[in-house]
Scaffold this motif. Structure first.
Motif, PDB file in Angstrom:
ATOM      1  N   LYS B 189      54.306   1.809  13.682  1.00  0.00           N
ATOM      2  CA  LYS B 189      53.794   2.326  15.412  1.00  0.00           C
ATOM      3  C   LYS B 189      53.259   4.258  15.016  1.00  0.00           C
ATOM      4  N   LEU B 190      52.730   4.673  15.219  1.00  0.00           N
ATOM      5  CA  LEU B 190      51.857   5.906  14.534  1.00  0.00           C
ATOM      6  C   LEU B 190      52.632   6.706  15.794  1.00  0.00           C
ATOM      7  N   PRO B 191      53.452   7.922  14.959  1.00  0.00           N
ATOM      8  CA  PRO B 191      53.663   8.740  16.555  1.00  0.00           C
ATOM      9  C   PRO B 191      52.758   9.637  17.342  1.00  0.00           C
ATOM     10  N   ASN B 192      53.185   9.893  18.519  1.00  0.00           N
ATOM     11  CA  ASN B 192      52.375  10.958  19.422  1.00  0.00           C
ATOM     12  C   ASN B 192      52.417  12.019  18.569  1.00  0.00           C
ATOM     13  N   ILE B 193      50.937  12.738  18.592  1.00  0.00           N
ATOM     14  CA  ILE B 193      50.760  13.739  17.983  1.00  0.00           C
ATOM     15  C   ILE B 193      50.605  15.056  18.891  1.00  0.00           C
ATOM     16  N   ASP B 194      50.709  16.283  17.952  1.00  0.00           N
ATOM     17  CA  ASP B 194      50.770  18.057  18.590  1.00  0.00           C
ATOM     18  C   ASP B 194      49.667  18.788  18.084  1.00  0.00           C
ATOM     19  N   ILE B 195      48.499  18.317  17.923  1.00  0.00           N
ATOM     20  CA  ILE B 195      47.710  19.172  17.796  1.00  0.00           C
ATOM     21  C   ILE B 195      47.964  20.707  17.684  1.00  0.00           C
ATOM     22  N   LYS B 196      47.625  20.986  19.028  1.00  0.00           N
ATOM     23  CA  LYS B 196      48.149  22.428  18.771  1.00  0.00           C
ATOM     24  C   LYS B 196      49.032  23.127  17.686  1.00  0.00           C
ATOM     25  N   GLU B 197      50.707  22.484  17.941  1.00  0.00           N
ATOM     26  CA  GLU B 197      51.912  22.790  17.448  1.00  0.00           C
ATOM     27  C   GLU B 197      51.087  22.461  15.324  1.00  0.00           C
ATOM     28  N   VAL B 198      50.886  21.705  15.585  1.00  0.00           N
ATOM     29  CA  VAL B 198      50.936  21.166  13.944  1.00  0.00           C
ATOM     30  C   VAL B 198      49.491  22.262  13.421  1.00  0.00           C
ATOM     31  N   GLN B 199      48.502  22.736  14.089  1.00  0.00           N
ATOM     32  CA  GLN B 199      47.549  23.328  12.993  1.00  0.00           C
ATOM     33  C   GLN B 199      48.058  24.717  13.151  1.00  0.00           C
ATOM     34  N   LYS B 200      48.734  24.872  13.932  1.00  0.00           N
ATOM     35  CA  LYS B 200      49.798  26.909  13.242  1.00  0.00           C
ATOM     36  C   LYS B 200      50.411  26.548  12.388  1.00  0.00           C
ATOM     37  N   LEU B 201      50.135  25.597  11.217  1.00  0.00           N
ATOM     38  CA  LEU B 201      50.883  25.734  10.295  1.00  0.00           C
ATOM     39  C   LEU B 201      50.064  25.668   9.215  1.00  0.00           C
ATOM     40  N   HIS B 202      50.811  26.706   7.858  1.00  0.00           N
ATOM     41  CA  HIS B 202      50.611  25.956   6.761  1.00  0.00           C
ATOM     42  C   HIS B 202      50.876  24.803   5.710  1.00  0.00           C
ATOM     43  N   LEU B 203      49.826  23.833   4.939  1.00  0.00           N
ATOM     44  CA  LEU B 203      50.447  23.249   4.136  1.00  0.00           C
ATOM     45  C   LEU B 203      50.677  23.848   2.712  1.00  0.00           C
ATOM     46  N   MET B 204      51.689  24.161   2.752  1.00  0.00           N
ATOM     47  CA  MET B 204      51.156  24.497   0.768  1.00  0.00           C
ATOM     48  C   MET B 204      52.750  23.666   0.161  1.00  0.00           C
ATOM     49  N   ASP B 205      53.220  24.329  -0.893  1.00  0.00           N
ATOM     50  CA  ASP B 205      53.694  23.908  -2.649  1.00  0.00           C
ATOM     51  C   ASP B 205      54.697  24.644  -2.786  1.00  0.00           C
ATOM     52  N   GLY B 206      56.321  24.231  -2.708  1.00  0.00           N
ATOM     53  CA  GLY B 206      57.054  25.299  -3.187  1.00  0.00           C
ATOM     54  C   GLY B 206      56.357  26.258  -4.278  1.00  0.00           C
ATOM     55  N   THR B 207      55.911  25.955  -4.924  1.00  0.00           N
ATOM     56  CA  THR B 207      55.201  26.765  -6.028  1.00  0.00           C
ATOM     57  C   THR B 207      54.894  28.316  -5.846  1.00  0.00           C
ATOM     58  N   THR B 208      53.650  27.502  -4.514  1.00  0.00           N
ATOM     59  CA  THR B 208      52.758  28.837  -3.711  1.00  0.00           C
ATOM     60  C   THR B 208      53.330  29.851  -3.316  1.00  0.00           C
ATOM     61  N   ALA B 209      54.349  28.770  -1.983  1.00  0.00           N
ATOM     62  CA  ALA B 209      55.298  29.897  -1.257  1.00  0.00           C
ATOM     63  C   ALA B 209      56.471  30.874  -2.169  1.00  0.00           C
ATOM     64  N   CYS B 210      56.218  30.421  -3.468  1.00  0.00           N
ATOM     65  CA  CYS B 210      57.598  31.666  -3.474  1.00  0.00           C
ATOM     66  C   CYS B 210      55.908  32.430  -4.782  1.00  0.00           C
ATOM     67  N   GLY B 211      55.379  32.088  -4.739  1.00  0.00           N
ATOM     68  CA  GLY B 211      54.473  32.524  -5.530  1.00  0.00           C
ATOM     69  C   GLY B 211      53.930  33.596  -4.485  1.00  0.00           C
ATOM     70  N   PHE B 212      53.399  33.419  -2.917  1.00  0.00           N
ATOM     71  CA  PHE B 212      53.693  34.853  -1.816  1.00  0.00           C
ATOM     72  C   PHE B 212      54.627  35.444  -1.860  1.00  0.00           C
TER      73      PHE B 212
END
Ligand SMILES: Cc1ncc(C[n+]2csc(CCOP(=O)(O)OP(=O)(O)O)c2C)c(N)n1
Ligand SMILES: Cc1ncc(C[n+]2csc(CCOP(=O)(O)OP(=O)(O)O)c2C)c(N)n1
Ligand code: SF4
Ligand code: SF4
Ligand SMILES: [Mg+2]
Ligand SMILES: [Mg+2]
Lengths: 283, 570, 283, 570
Positions: B189-212
C-alpha cells in the motif's frame, strides 16, 4: 658584498670544505643581486645535507620531508602564485625518494627554481650510493660498487619537456652564478643541477674530479635548440655545464592556468555565500 | 512488507516501501535511481536511495535500493517489497533479499518463476525504441504506473535528466501504461503523502553534502588522487571551480596530495585532500609533518573495506585506527565522522575551522555508504557559516613557534607582513631553527601537548536519545540505520548514542555514558576500533555488533542483531 | 590456436569492446608461441583495469597495489632469477602512482617484461586524466581540459638508458605480437607501451584515433641506434610504433650482478651455521 | 661516584666507573670508544658504551659514555665520574652531567676551571705527531695511564683498529706516560677485575646482535632505504653479502623497500627491510598488502623521536602505535621488541620463523639507543637456530587461500611444484580470484581472524622478576636500564616486568600481572602507547613514567623518577 640574506645566529652544520658552502654563498648572492624580496620568497627543502641550506638563508622557508619538497612547493604556488618559490635538496632527496614528484612537477611546469645539490652520494646518512652515483662507487651498502645506471637528471628533464635545464659545478662559482640567475629569471620550471663535492663520503667525485670531467658550454651551443640540448645531456666525460636548454617562447605556467582569477593569493579568497546558498538550494 | 507494517504503521501510521533495482553496470541503474528519486519526491514522498556496486564499469551485477515513505527515512533495509531485475544475473544477485511477499519484476524472457514474479516486456519494448538501454526508463514508467502515481510528475523528472528527453518520455509512457494495467498482484500500500513538507527538502548524497560543508568552511584548494569512494568529493570540487575561485590539481600520488595541501596552507590557502584507506596509508609521513610543522590540513577519508585493495567499491568503517594512529610521533589531530547530511555540512565546515585555529590535521571520516547514499535534508542557512582567518600579518620579529599558554603559536603566512615564516619538520626552536637541545625538545613537546589539551574544550559530546538503560552506541555513517533499528525494536530499554566527534574524546563528557547499565557498540568493521577508544576512556562495552562483509548495516538486519545481542546481557 | 593460457571459470570484468581484450589475447598467444612455462612465469600487476589482466591468464600471479608492480617484480627476480617475470598495469598505475619505480627499475635493468596498457585515462576510477592524457582532454576532474605536458614513457625510458623501448597499438595486433615477442626475448628490462582504447571513458583516443595517429616503424629505422630512437620517441602525430630501441650488446642484468652465487632460487639458500658461529665468535 | 659506591659496593661490592667523552663529530670520539672498550675488556672489566650524537657529519658536540665495572653492566647513567672534553664545546655540552666529584679532563688551553679540571696537553701533543686528530689516541693513553692499567693492553687494541698503528701507538704511549704522572687527583677506585669471565664475552652493539639474529633466521634478502638509526642493519647485511649468499638492494624509497621484500617472499626468499619511523609511515599500504595477500615480511623498525624528521639521530620508543595500527584494514601481525643482545638474536630469529609460519608481517622494534649501544653477550650456539621452510611443493590443484581450521593456508612458491600461485590484494576466493561475494568475504575475514587466534599460542609471556607488589613495567630497549634502576633502589616492594613480545598480547598470560597491587609503566615516549595496550587487556596502570627528550632513560635518573612515582601511590 653585503650580507642581506645572511641569517643571524645560526650554526652551520656542514663539514669544513663541503661544496655546500659555495652553493649557499651563490644563492645568497643571486638573491641579493636580483633584488629578490625576502618576504616574498620561500625556499622549500627536503631532508639531507643539501636540504639544510634554507636554514642559513634569511627568507621564508618550509623544511619538509625527505623527497617531498616539490609537491610542497607546488602547493605554495597554487595558494599564492606571487611568491617566488625555490625547491632545494640533494640528489637522493630529489631523484631518489622524490623521483615521482620530479617527473610530475616538470610536466606541470610549475614556476619554481629547482636547485639540486648533486654530490653523487647520500651525505647526511653517511655515504650510501645515490641515484647519480657513478658505476663502481663503493660504499658500506654497495660493497661491490654501484651497478645501476646513474640517473641522468638533465636527460630525464628534457624527455619531459622541461623549459629550463641546466647543470653547473660549484667549483666554478662565477659560471654557476650566471646560470642560476638565468634560472631565476626563467618563466616556468627551471632545473639547476649543481655538482657539489662531498669531501667526507665521496672520495671519488672530488673538486678535482668535477673540474677534470666537466666543461662549460660556450656560445656554440644554442640553448634554444632542443635536439642539441638532448645530445649534450647524454655527453659524459667531460660533461657539459651551463644552460643546456631554455624554451624562450613564453610557455604558460601551471599556476597561470589552474586558477579562475588571476594570481591573487588564496588567502584573500572567500566564497560568495549567496552563490553557495543558491547552489545548495537547487538540489 | 508485512514486518514493516507491523513495526511502523500500527503505532505511528508510518508506511514505507522498498524497491530494489538490479542490473549490470552500464544498464542504467544509476539513471533509474536519479529519475525515480526525483519523481517520487515530486510526488510528495520521503525518499532514500542507496547503492551497492562492483568494481567494474560494465557487466557484473549492481543494485540500487529506493525507499519511499510518508516519514523521513535515513536507513537501508535488507528485505525488499519490490525487486526489479533488469537482467538475468540480477535475479540471482538480489535473491537473498526477497521475502515471501516480494514482488519481482522480470523481463518476460526470464524463466525463473520461484517468487511472485511479474513478467513485463522490458527488453522488447526498449528495443522497439531502438536501443536496449531504454529498459531503465521503461521500468520507471512501469513502477509509476503500478503505483498509479501521476504520469506527468515522472515525465518532468525525465526532462531534467535526459538529453534525448523526448524519446525517453515516450518509452516511459509506454511503461506507465503497461504498469497501470498489471493485475492480480497484491501491491504494497502506498503511504499517504505530504507534498508541502517534502518539497521543502533537498535530495543529495553524502558526497555532495560534505562538499557543501567544505565550501562553507572556505575550502579554496584541493589536491587529490582519484580513489573510490572519495573521488566524488574531488569531482564535486572540480565542478565548483566553475563557480568559485578554487585551486585544484590531481596529484601524481597521495603523498603529493597531502604535501601540496600542506604547501597550500603554508602559502595561505584553505586546502584539503580526499582519499580512501590505501591512499591514506601512504600519507602517514606527511600527516606527521603537518603535526610537527603545525601546518593545518583537512583530509576527507572515505572508507572502504581493506586490507589492501579489499573491496574497492564497498563500505566499511575500517580506517578508524589508522586515522587515529597514522603518522609517527604524537601530535594533536581531530577526527570527525558525520552521520547525516546535516552533520556532513556542519562537520565539513568545522574541519576547516579547527584545522586553521589549532594548526593541526583534521580528518573527516566518511565511507562508501554515506558518500553514495541519497537522503533528504532541510534548508541550510549558509550565511551562518563564517569563513574565518586565524592567521595574522607578521611583525618583523615574528617567530613561528612562539611558546604560548595554550600551545598555539600565532600563525602567519609568507608575503603578508614583515616577518619571515620558518616552518620546520625537524625539532625546532621558537623561531624555527633546527635544534637538538634536549630542553628545547621538552619545551616543544609540551607546547604541542598543550594544544591537545586546548582542543578538549572544542569536543562535541555524543547525541544521546532515549531513557533506556541499554545504550546502543554508534559512530559516523551508522547514525540513521541505528535510529531506524531502534524505532523498529521500539523497546523502552534502548537508548541511542551517536558520536560524530570521534577524537579526541573528552573523558569528562563520556561520564554521561556511565548512566547506562549496558553498552552495545555497533561498528561496521571487524576490529571494533571505536569500542577500544571507549575502553581507553573507561567506558566498558558489553557487546560488540560488528559487520565487515562489504555492506553497511541494514535497519531490519540490525534490528535482529540488536535483539540477539540483548540476550547476551544479564 | 589452443587455449593453453586461458584461465578457467573466470568472469572477465572489462567492458565490451575494450582494448584490453586484445591485449589479453596477445599475451596468451605470445606466451604460448614462445613456449613459456606456466609454472615458471609470474605476472605481477598493480590495480586498475589493465592490472586485471593476470587474473585471466593461467600463470602464477601476484596482484599487488596501485603503482607497485615494479618493485614487487624486482623482489621476485631477486629471490629467483630463473622465473620469467612480467609487470603489467595501466598508464596511471605505472607512470602516475608508480612513477618513481618506473625510473629506478629501468636504472637497475631488471630482466622483466614491462607491459603498460596506455589508454590515456584512468579507467577503473571512471575517467580522470592519466599522465599520458593529451592536452585539452576533458574529464570530471579536469573540467577545463588537461593542461599538463603528457608523459612520454619512451623518451623517459631512453633518457634512463633502457635496453628495450617499444610501443604498439592493440588496434594493430599482428604488429604488436612481433614487438611483444621481441620484448620477451630481450635480455634485460623491456618496456612495451601498448595503446589501448578505453571505449567508455576516453572518447577522444579511440581505435580510429590511434590508427590515424600512429605508424609502424619499418626497416629504415635502426633500433640499435640510440640517437635515432631518441628522435623517434619525440615524434608525435603520427607517433611511431615498434621497437624504437634495443641494445643488442649483451648488457648484464641486475639480478646477474647482485648475487654471490649464480641464479639459484633463494628458497634453497640457507646459511652455513659454522661460518655464522665463527663470525659471531670473532666479536 | 659517591652515589655509586653507596648504591652498589656496600652490599655487593659492585663498583663501576663512568667515563664520558665529548667532542665534535669527526674528532674521533667513536674511535676512542672502540679502542677503550676493547682495551678495558682485555683488561678484564665489564664494559658498556652508549653514544648520543647530532644529525651532522662534522662539528657540533657528541658524546660517548663508557662504563667499566666488575659486574655485568646493561644501562647508561647520567652523572659521570670522569669527563673528557676533546674540544671547548664539549665542556659545555656535557655540563649537566657533572657532579661535584666529576674529574674533567680538558686541554691545557681551556680556560674553564669550575670543576675539578685536569689540564693535559692534548692538542699540543697531537700536533707534535703531525695531526690534530691524534687527540683521541692520546687521551686513550692518558686514561689508561691515570688508571695505571697495563699499557700493552691498550697498544694491542690500537693495533686492531688503526691502519697507521705505529704512529698511533707512539701517541698513546706519550699519553700513557702523561696519565701515569698526573698527581693530586682523587681517582675513582678501579673495580676488581675478572679476566676469565669477561674474556668469554663478546662485545657488540644492538645492531650487530639483531643482524646475527636475522641471519640465524635465515634472512637471505634485504631491500632497504637508508635511514638512521636503522642503516646499521643494512650495512651489516651488506658486509655479510661477502660471507653468505644474500640478495641486497638499496631501494629508491621505502615503499619500494617493502614491496621488494614482499616480492622476495613471494618468490621464495626470506626477506626483510629496515627503516625508521618516517620510512615506516610510508610502508603502511604495503604492510596491509602483506596482511591481505598473506605474504610474509620482516621489518626492522629502529625508532627515533618524531613527529616528522624530529631528532633523527636520537632515541625514543615512539613508533609503537604506528607499528600496531599502520596499514588499512585488520590483519594479524606480530611486534617484537628485544631489550638485550640475547633478545636481539632470539627475536631476530623468531621474526623469520613467525613470518614464514603464519604468513604475516613481523615487526622488530629497536631504537637508536639499542642499535648504537655496545654491550656484552655470552656465547651463543647458532646450531640451535634452525633455518626452516614452511612452504610446500604445490600440487596441480593448489589453492593459495585454501580455508583451513587455523586459517593458515599452505603456502607454495612459483616454480616449485605443479600448481600456480595466485596471491591477491583484492578480496579473493580460495584460489585467488577477485571476489565481491559477501559470503566469501565473510569467510576470508574469518580465515584471517583465525590466524590471529592461532598466533596467541605463540605469545611469549613477559619476564617478571622480584616479589614486590609494585610492578615496574617496561618493554623493549629499556630492559637493562630498568633493571639497574631497581638494583640501585634495592626496594623489596619493587618487581620488574619486561615485555619483549609486544603484540598480540595474550589476555590470559597478562593475568599474571593481576598479582601486583600497583603498576608503574616506564616508556621512552610521550604517548604511553604500551600502557594503552595494557589497559585494553584489562591491566590498569597507576603511574606512567614517560620521557621523550631524545635520550633513552639513564639508570640513575630513572632511579629518581621511580622513587618520585612511588609517592603517587597510596
Ligand atoms: C622517508 C625518509 N627516508 C630516509 C630518510 C633518511 N635520509 C635523510 S637524508 C637522506 C639522504 C641524503 O642524501 P641526499 O638527498 O643526496 O642529500 P645530501 O645529504 O647528500 O646533501 C636520507 C636517506 C629520511 N629522512 N626520510
Ligand atoms: C593508492 C591507491 N590510490 C588510488 C587507487 C584508486 N585507483 C584504482 S585504479 C586507478 C587508476 C586506474 O588507471 P590506470 O592505472 O591507467 O588503469 P586503467 O584502469 O586505465 O587500466 C586508481 C587511481 C588505488 N587503488 N590505490
Ligand atoms: S657529509 Fe658531505 S655533503 Fe654532508 S656536509 Fe659533509 S662534506 Fe658536505
Ligand atoms: S572502463 Fe575503459 S579501460 Fe576499463 S574495461 Fe571499460 S573500456 Fe576498458
Ligand atoms: Mg647527495
Ligand atoms: Mg589507464
Amino acid at each position: 658584498m653585503s650580507h642581506l640574506f645572511d641569517r643571524e645566529n645560526v650554526d652551520v652544520a656542514w663539514c669544513p670544505g663541503c661544496g655546500n658552502f659555495g652553493i649557499l654563498k651563490l644563492i645568497k648572492e643571486v638573491l641579493e643581486e636580483l633584488k629578490v624580496e625576502k618576504n616574498n620568497t620561500v625556499i622549500v627543502s627536503g631532508i639531507g645535507q643539501a636540504a639544510k641550506t634554507p636554514y642559513y638563508v634569511d627568507t621564508n622557508m618550509f623544511g619538509v620531508l625527505h623527497g617531498r619538497a616539490l609537491p610542497a612547493a607546488t602547493g605554495i604556488k597554487m595558494a599564492n602564485p606571487e611568491l617566488m618559490v625555490i625547491a632545494e635538496g640533494g640528489d637522493g632527496d630529489m631523484y631518489g625518494e622524490g623521483g615521482n614528484h620530479f617527473i610530475h612537477t616538470i610536466r606541470r611546469n610549475v614556476n619554481i627554481v629547482h636547485i639540486v645539490h648533486n654530490n653523487m652520494v647520500y651525505g647526511l646518512t653517511k655515504g650510501q650510493a645515490s641515484p647519480t652515483s657513478q658505476k663502481g662507487f663503493e660504499t658500506k651498502v654497495q660493497v661491490n660498487g654501484v651497478i645501476n645506471e646513474p640517473f641522468n637528471p638533465l636527460a630525464v628533464a628534457l624527455s619531459l619537456r622541461a623549459g629550463f635545464v641546466s647543470r653547473v659545478n660549484i667549483g666554478n662559482a662565477e659560471h654557476a652564478k650566471g646560470v642560476l640567475k638565468a634560472a631565476f629569471m626563467h618563466h616556468g620550471y627551471a632545473l639547476v643541477d649543481i655538482f657539489q663535492p662531498c669531501v667526507i663520503f665521496n672520495k671519488t667525485n672530488t673538486y678535482q674530479w668535477f673540474k677534470d670531467n666537466t666543461y662549460a658550454l660556450d656560445e656554440n651551443h644554442d640553448s634554444n635548440d632542443f635536439n642539441a640540448a638532448l645530445q649534450k645531456a647524454f655527453e659524459v666525460m667531460p660533461m657539459p655545464l651551463g644552460v643546456l636548454y631554455q624554451n624562450k617562447n613564453s610557455v604558460v605556467t601551471f599556476e597561470e592556468q589552474i586558477r579562475k582569477s588571476d594570481a591573487k593569493s588564496l588567502y584573500f579568497i572567500t566564497h560568495d555565500v549567496s552563490r553557495l546558498q543558491n547552489l545548495f538550494d537547487s538540489y | 512488507m508485512k514486518r514493516f507494517e507491523k513495526d511502523f504503521s500500527e503505532s505511528t501510521h508510518q508506511v514505507s516501501i522498498s524497491i530494489l533495482i538490479g542490473g549490470a553496470a552500464g544498464l542504467g541503474v544509476g539513471t533509474l535511481e536519479k529519475i525515480l528519486s526525483d519523481a517520487f519526491k515530486s510526488s510528495g514522498y520521503y525518499v532514500f536511495c542507496t547503492k551497492e556496486f562492483m568494481s567494474r564499469v560494465r557487466g557484473g551485477s549492481n543494485t540500487t535500493l529506493i525507499r519511499i515513505a510518508n516519514f523521513a527515512l535515513q536507513a537501508p533495509c535488507w528485505e525488499v517489497d519490490i525487486a526489479v531485475a533488469l537482467d538475468a544475473l540480477a535475479v540471482e544477485h538480489m535473491k537473498d533479499r526477497y521475502t515471501k511477499s516480494t514482488l519481482l519484476f522480470v523481463d518476460e524472457s526470464f524463466s525463473e518463476k520461484d517468487f511472485s514474479t511479474i513478467s513485463v516486456a522490458m527488453k522488447e519494448s526498449a528495443k522497439k525504441f531502438g536501443s536496449a538501454r531504454y529498459v531503465n526508463t521503461y521500468m520507471a514508467g512501469v513502477l509509476f504506473g503500478v503505483f498509479q502515481l501521476e504520469k506527468i510528475t515522472l515525465l518532468r523528472s525525465i526532462e531534467k535528466y535526459f538529453q534525448d528527453e523526448e524519446i525517453n518520455k515516450e518509452v516511459a509512457e509506454l511503461g506507465y501504461e503497461t504498469g497501470q494495467k498489471i493485475e492480480n498482484i497484491t501491491l504494497p500500500k502506498l503511504p499517504n503523502i505530504d507534498i508541502k513538507e517534502v518539497q521543502k527538502l533537498h535530495l543529495m548524497d553524502g558526497t555532495t553534502a560534505c562538499g557543501f560543508g567544505f565550501l562553507a568552511g572556505g575550502c579554496n584548494m584541493i589536491t587529490a588522487y582519484p580513489m573510490s569512494p572519495s573521488t566524488g568529493v574531488l569531482n564535486f570540487m572540480a565542478s565548483m571551480t566553475k563557480e568559485f575561485d578554487i585551486s585544484l590539481e590531481q596529484s601524481e600520488d597521495e603523498i603529493a596530495s597531502l604535501m601540496m595541501t600542506l604547501g597550500g596552507w603554508y602559502g595561505g590557502a584553505r586546502a584539503m585532500t580526499s582519499t580512501s584507506g590505501g591512499g591514506f596509508a601512504l600519507m602517514g609521513e606527511a600527516l606527521s609533518l603537518s603535526g610537527m610543522t603545525e601546518t593545518p590540513a583537512v583530509i576527507y577519508l572515505a572508507q572502504r573495506p581493506g586490507p589492501a585493495t579489499g573491496l574497492p567499491t564497498r563500505s566499511e568503517q575500517g580506517d578508524l585506527n589508522l586515522a587515529l594512529y597514522s603518522g609517527h610521533g604524537p601530535f594533536p589531530r581531530v577526527l570527525l565522522a558525520p552521520g547525516s547530511l546535516e552533520e556532513c555540512i556542519n562537520y565539513g565546515y568545522l574541519a576547516f575551522e579547527l584545522a586553521d585555529k589549532y594548526q593541526i590535521p583534521v580528518i573527516v571520516l566518511s565511507d562508501q555508504y554515506l558518500a553514495d547514499t541519497i537522503m533528504m535534508i532541510g534548508d541550510i542557512d549558509f550565511s551562518s557559516y563564517e569563513q574565518r582567518r586565524y592567521t595574522l600579518k607578521s611583525a618583523e620579529d615574528y617567530e613561528r613557534y612562539a611558546d604560548t599558554a595554550n600551545g598555539i603559536s600565532p600563525r602567519a603566512i609568507p608575503g603578508f607582513g614583515k616577518g619571515l615564516i620558518c616552518a620546520v619538520g625537524d625539532e625546532h626552536d621558537e623561531r624555527g631553527q633546527i635544534t637538538e637541545e634536549y630542553k628545547m625538545r621538552e619545551q616543544m613537546v609540551s607546547k604541542r601537548r598543550r594544544k591537545s589539551d586546548a582542543l578538549l574544550k572544542e569536543v562535541i559530546a555524543p547525541i544521546c536519545k532515549g531513557d533506556g538503560e541499554i545504550a546502543i552506541i554508534g559512530w559516523g555513517s551508522s547514525r540513521g540505520v541505528i535510529a531506524e533499528a531502534l524505532e523498529r525494536l521500539d523497546d523502552k530499554r534502548l537508548s541511542h548514542v551517536h558520536f560524530a566527534w570521534i577524537h579526541p574524546l573528552s573523558f569528562e563528557q563520556l561520564r554521561v555514558l556511565d548512566k547506562y547499565k549496558y553498552k552495545i557498540v555497533v561498528e561496521n568493521n571487524a576490529d571494533a576500533a571505536f569500542a577500544d577508544q571507549l575502553k581507553l576512556h573507561d567506558v566498558d562495552v558489553n557487546v560488540k555488533i560488528l559487520q565487515s562483509n562489504g555492506f553497511s548495516f541494514f535497519a531490519d538486519q540490525l534490528e535482529g542483531m540488536i535483539e540477539e545481542s540483548l540476550k547476551e546481557l544479564s
